[in-house]
Motif scaffolding. Sequence first.
Motif, PDB file in Angstrom:
ATOM      1  N   ALA A  60       0.828  -1.203   0.000  1.00 53.45           N
ATOM      2  CA  ALA A  60       0.000   0.000   0.000  1.00 53.45           C
ATOM      3  C   ALA A  60       0.864   1.255   0.000  1.00 53.45           C
ATOM      4  CB  ALA A  60      -0.922   0.011   1.214  1.00 53.45           C
ATOM      5  N   ARG A  61       2.019   1.181   0.594  1.00 58.30           N
ATOM      6  CA  ARG A  61       2.887   2.361   0.719  1.00 58.30           C
ATOM      7  C   ARG A  61       4.014   2.318  -0.307  1.00 58.30           C
ATOM      8  NH1 ARG A  61       3.206   4.227   6.887  1.00 58.30           N
ATOM      9  NH2 ARG A  61       1.027   3.894   7.387  1.00 58.30           N
ATOM     10  N   TRP A  62       3.663   2.634  -1.552  1.00 56.82           N
ATOM     11  CA  TRP A  62       4.661   2.620  -2.627  1.00 56.82           C
ATOM     12  C   TRP A  62       5.789   3.603  -2.349  1.00 56.82           C
ATOM     13  CZ3 TRP A  62       5.434  -1.083  -5.814  1.00 56.82           C
ATOM     14  CH2 TRP A  62       4.391  -1.902  -6.206  1.00 56.82           C
ATOM     15  N   ASN A  63       5.528   4.665  -1.602  1.00 54.62           N
ATOM     16  CA  ASN A  63       6.575   5.645  -1.317  1.00 54.62           C
ATOM     17  C   ASN A  63       7.722   5.037  -0.511  1.00 54.62           C
ATOM     18  OD1 ASN A  63       4.682   5.488   0.849  1.00 54.62           O
ATOM     19  ND2 ASN A  63       5.554   7.336   1.741  1.00 54.62           N
ATOM     20  N   LEU A  64       7.519   3.883   0.102  1.00 54.37           N
ATOM     21  CA  LEU A  64       8.566   3.202   0.851  1.00 54.37           C
ATOM     22  C   LEU A  64       9.286   2.146   0.009  1.00 54.37           C
ATOM     23  CD1 LEU A  64       6.707   2.708   4.255  1.00 54.37           C
ATOM     24  CD2 LEU A  64       8.268   4.564   3.582  1.00 54.37           C
ATOM     25  N   CYS A  65       8.860   1.975  -1.244  1.00 51.45           N
ATOM     26  CA  CYS A  65       9.438   0.964  -2.131  1.00 51.45           C
ATOM     27  C   CYS A  65      10.434   1.592  -3.096  1.00 51.45           C
ATOM     28  CB  CYS A  65       8.340   0.280  -2.950  1.00 51.45           C
ATOM     29  SG  CYS A  65       7.201  -0.693  -1.966  1.00 51.45           S
ATOM     30  N   LYS A  66      11.411   0.797  -3.501  1.00 57.33           N
ATOM     31  CA  LYS A  66      12.340   1.216  -4.555  1.00 57.33           C
ATOM     32  C   LYS A  66      11.729   0.969  -5.931  1.00 57.33           C
ATOM     33  CE  LYS A  66      16.437   0.433  -1.772  1.00 57.33           C
ATOM     34  NZ  LYS A  66      17.624  -0.395  -1.561  1.00 57.33           N
ATOM     35  N   ALA A  67      10.804   0.025  -6.018  1.00 51.59           N
ATOM     36  CA  ALA A  67      10.141  -0.284  -7.285  1.00 51.59           C
ATOM     37  C   ALA A  67       9.162   0.824  -7.654  1.00 51.59           C
ATOM     38  CB  ALA A  67       9.385  -1.611  -7.181  1.00 51.59           C
ATOM     39  N   ALA A  68       9.006   1.040  -8.951  1.00 43.72           N
ATOM     40  CA  ALA A  68       8.007   2.003  -9.422  1.00 43.72           C
ATOM     41  C   ALA A  68       6.612   1.446  -9.141  1.00 43.72           C
ATOM     42  CB  ALA A  68       8.179   2.242 -10.914  1.00 43.72           C
ATOM     43  N   PRO A  69       5.628   2.316  -8.864  1.00 43.65           N
ATOM     44  CA  PRO A  69       4.260   1.834  -8.634  1.00 43.65           C
ATOM     45  C   PRO A  69       3.730   1.060  -9.846  1.00 43.65           C
ATOM     46  CG  PRO A  69       4.455   4.137  -8.017  1.00 43.65           C
ATOM     47  CD  PRO A  69       5.727   3.767  -8.721  1.00 43.65           C
ATOM     48  N   VAL A  70       2.943   0.038  -9.566  1.00 40.05           N
ATOM     49  CA  VAL A  70       2.321  -0.764 -10.623  1.00 40.05           C
ATOM     50  C   VAL A  70       1.117  -0.006 -11.158  1.00 40.05           C
ATOM     51  CG1 VAL A  70       1.056  -2.913 -11.071  1.00 40.05           C
ATOM     52  CG2 VAL A  70       3.121  -2.944  -9.654  1.00 40.05           C
ATOM     53  N   ASP A  71       0.981   0.034 -12.468  1.00 42.24           N
ATOM     54  CA  ASP A  71      -0.157   0.684 -13.119  1.00 42.24           C
ATOM     55  C   ASP A  71      -1.348  -0.268 -13.055  1.00 42.24           C
ATOM     56  OD1 ASP A  71      -2.003   2.008 -14.668  1.00 42.24           O
ATOM     57  OD2 ASP A  71      -0.762   2.063 -16.480  1.00 42.24           O
ATOM     58  N   MET A  72      -2.127  -0.156 -12.005  1.00 37.36           N
ATOM     59  CA  MET A  72      -3.259  -1.062 -11.801  1.00 37.36           C
ATOM     60  C   MET A  72      -4.315  -0.927 -12.897  1.00 37.36           C
ATOM     61  SD  MET A  72      -2.314  -2.828  -9.274  1.00 37.36           S
ATOM     62  CE  MET A  72      -3.780  -3.750  -8.840  1.00 37.36           C
ATOM     63  N   ASP A  73      -4.450   0.261 -13.474  1.00 35.72           N
ATOM     64  CA  ASP A  73      -5.432   0.461 -14.545  1.00 35.72           C
ATOM     65  C   ASP A  73      -5.063  -0.301 -15.815  1.00 35.72           C
ATOM     66  OD1 ASP A  73      -6.985   2.114 -12.933  1.00 35.72           O
ATOM     67  OD2 ASP A  73      -5.917   3.923 -13.575  1.00 35.72           O
ATOM     68  N   ALA A  74      -3.797  -0.682 -15.939  1.00 34.81           N
ATOM     69  CA  ALA A  74      -3.341  -1.409 -17.129  1.00 34.81           C
ATOM     70  C   ALA A  74      -3.505  -2.918 -16.981  1.00 34.81           C
ATOM     71  CB  ALA A  74      -1.882  -1.079 -17.411  1.00 34.81           C
ATOM     72  N   LEU A  75      -3.939  -3.383 -15.794  1.00 31.44           N
ATOM     73  CA  LEU A  75      -4.076  -4.818 -15.530  1.00 31.44           C
ATOM     74  C   LEU A  75      -5.530  -5.248 -15.569  1.00 31.44           C
ATOM     75  CD1 LEU A  75      -1.620  -5.143 -12.505  1.00 31.44           C
ATOM     76  CD2 LEU A  75      -1.123  -5.445 -14.942  1.00 31.44           C
ATOM     77  N   ALA A  76      -5.756  -6.489 -16.012  1.00 30.32           N
ATOM     78  CA  ALA A  76      -7.111  -7.045 -16.059  1.00 30.32           C
ATOM     79  C   ALA A  76      -7.034  -8.560 -15.924  1.00 30.32           C
ATOM     80  CB  ALA A  76      -7.793  -6.678 -17.369  1.00 30.32           C
ATOM     81  N   VAL A  77      -8.066  -9.144 -15.360  1.00 27.22           N
ATOM     82  CA  VAL A  77      -8.159 -10.604 -15.257  1.00 27.22           C
ATOM     83  C   VAL A  77      -8.081 -11.185 -16.663  1.00 27.22           C
ATOM     84  CG1 VAL A  77      -9.682 -12.517 -14.623  1.00 27.22           C
ATOM     85  CG2 VAL A  77      -9.453 -10.545 -13.097  1.00 27.22           C
ATOM     86  N   GLY A  78      -7.290 -12.241 -16.813  1.00 24.44           N
ATOM     87  CA  GLY A  78      -7.107 -12.894 -18.096  1.00 24.44           C
ATOM     88  C   GLY A  78      -5.886 -12.408 -18.863  1.00 24.44           C
ATOM     89  N   MET A  79      -5.252 -11.339 -18.388  1.00 23.76           N
ATOM     90  CA  MET A  79      -4.091 -10.755 -19.053  1.00 23.76           C
ATOM     91  C   MET A  79      -2.827 -11.529 -18.660  1.00 23.76           C
ATOM     92  SD  MET A  79      -2.726  -6.855 -18.590  1.00 23.76           S
ATOM     93  CE  MET A  79      -4.021  -6.161 -19.601  1.00 23.76           C
ATOM     94  N   ARG A  80      -1.936 -11.697 -19.623  1.00 23.47           N
ATOM     95  CA  ARG A  80      -0.643 -12.341 -19.362  1.00 23.47           C
ATOM     96  C   ARG A  80       0.329 -11.275 -18.861  1.00 23.47           C
ATOM     97  NH1 ARG A  80       1.568 -16.942 -19.291  1.00 23.47           N
ATOM     98  NH2 ARG A  80       3.699 -17.310 -19.968  1.00 23.47           N
ATOM     99  N   VAL A  81       0.988 -11.558 -17.716  1.00 19.68           N
ATOM    100  CA  VAL A  81       1.878 -10.593 -17.084  1.00 19.68           C
ATOM    101  C   VAL A  81       3.168 -11.266 -16.620  1.00 19.68           C
ATOM    102  CG1 VAL A  81       0.025  -9.047 -16.295  1.00 19.68           C
ATOM    103  CG2 VAL A  81       0.803 -10.905 -14.819  1.00 19.68           C
ATOM    104  N   ARG A  82       4.157 -10.431 -16.314  1.00 17.01           N
ATOM    105  CA  ARG A  82       5.395 -10.885 -15.674  1.00 17.01           C
ATOM    106  C   ARG A  82       5.508 -10.152 -14.348  1.00 17.01           C
ATOM    107  NH1 ARG A  82      10.438 -13.053 -16.042  1.00 17.01           N
ATOM    108  NH2 ARG A  82      10.207 -13.767 -18.173  1.00 17.01           N
ATOM    109  N   ALA A  83       5.768 -10.919 -13.293  1.00 17.41           N
ATOM    110  CA  ALA A  83       5.982 -10.350 -11.958  1.00 17.41           C
ATOM    111  C   ALA A  83       7.420 -10.630 -11.547  1.00 17.41           C
ATOM    112  CB  ALA A  83       5.033 -10.974 -10.947  1.00 17.41           C
ATOM    113  N   THR A  84       8.099  -9.586 -11.102  1.00 19.38           N
ATOM    114  CA  THR A  84       9.459  -9.721 -10.594  1.00 19.38           C
ATOM    115  C   THR A  84       9.483  -9.088  -9.210  1.00 19.38           C
ATOM    116  OG1 THR A  84      10.377  -9.557 -12.820  1.00 19.38           O
ATOM    117  CG2 THR A  84      11.899  -9.183 -10.989  1.00 19.38           C
ATOM    118  N   GLY A  85       9.985  -9.834  -8.243  1.00 22.27           N
ATOM    119  CA  GLY A  85      10.007  -9.314  -6.887  1.00 22.27           C
ATOM    120  C   GLY A  85      10.754 -10.219  -5.937  1.00 22.27           C
ATOM    121  N   SER A  86      10.657  -9.903  -4.667  1.00 20.64           N
ATOM    122  CA  SER A  86      11.277 -10.709  -3.617  1.00 20.64           C
ATOM    123  C   SER A  86      10.361 -11.872  -3.294  1.00 20.64           C
ATOM    124  CB  SER A  86      11.482  -9.868  -2.353  1.00 20.64           C
ATOM    125  OG  SER A  86      12.333  -8.784  -2.622  1.00 20.64           O
TER     126      SER A  86
END
Length: 107
Positions: A60-86
């Motif tokens: 919830a607190r993207w300001n504490l992350c080094k990663a750029a915020p995820v564009d939630m409006d660009a995501l939808a159920v059924g979409m193929r995505v890549r997730a990279t993280g810890s």
Amino acid sequence: MVMSVAGCATAPDPAPVSGGTSSVEGTIASIDTRPWTYDGNAIVMLDVPGRDQVAVHLPARWNLCKAAPVDMDALAVGMRVRATGSSGEPGEVVVCEQASHGLAPVR
């Protein structure tokens, strides 16, 4: 440990190891942003071929992350995505810790 390394070498998309960085590609099965209302992690569930679902956690607190915020409006159920993280618990990826972390559509 040797057995687990050998097992991962033959897997089509190895499961994340807790505490490490991992990338997975899959199809969005669900998007739950309700936890953001109480400062929790939003969770995007991915169906990953050859293994169980992976829960991608978006803080919830993207300001504490080094990663750029995820564009939630660009995501939808059924979409193929890549997730990279810890890697967190088995079957979890947290997008936050590094600038290279993210969740985005596969083009």
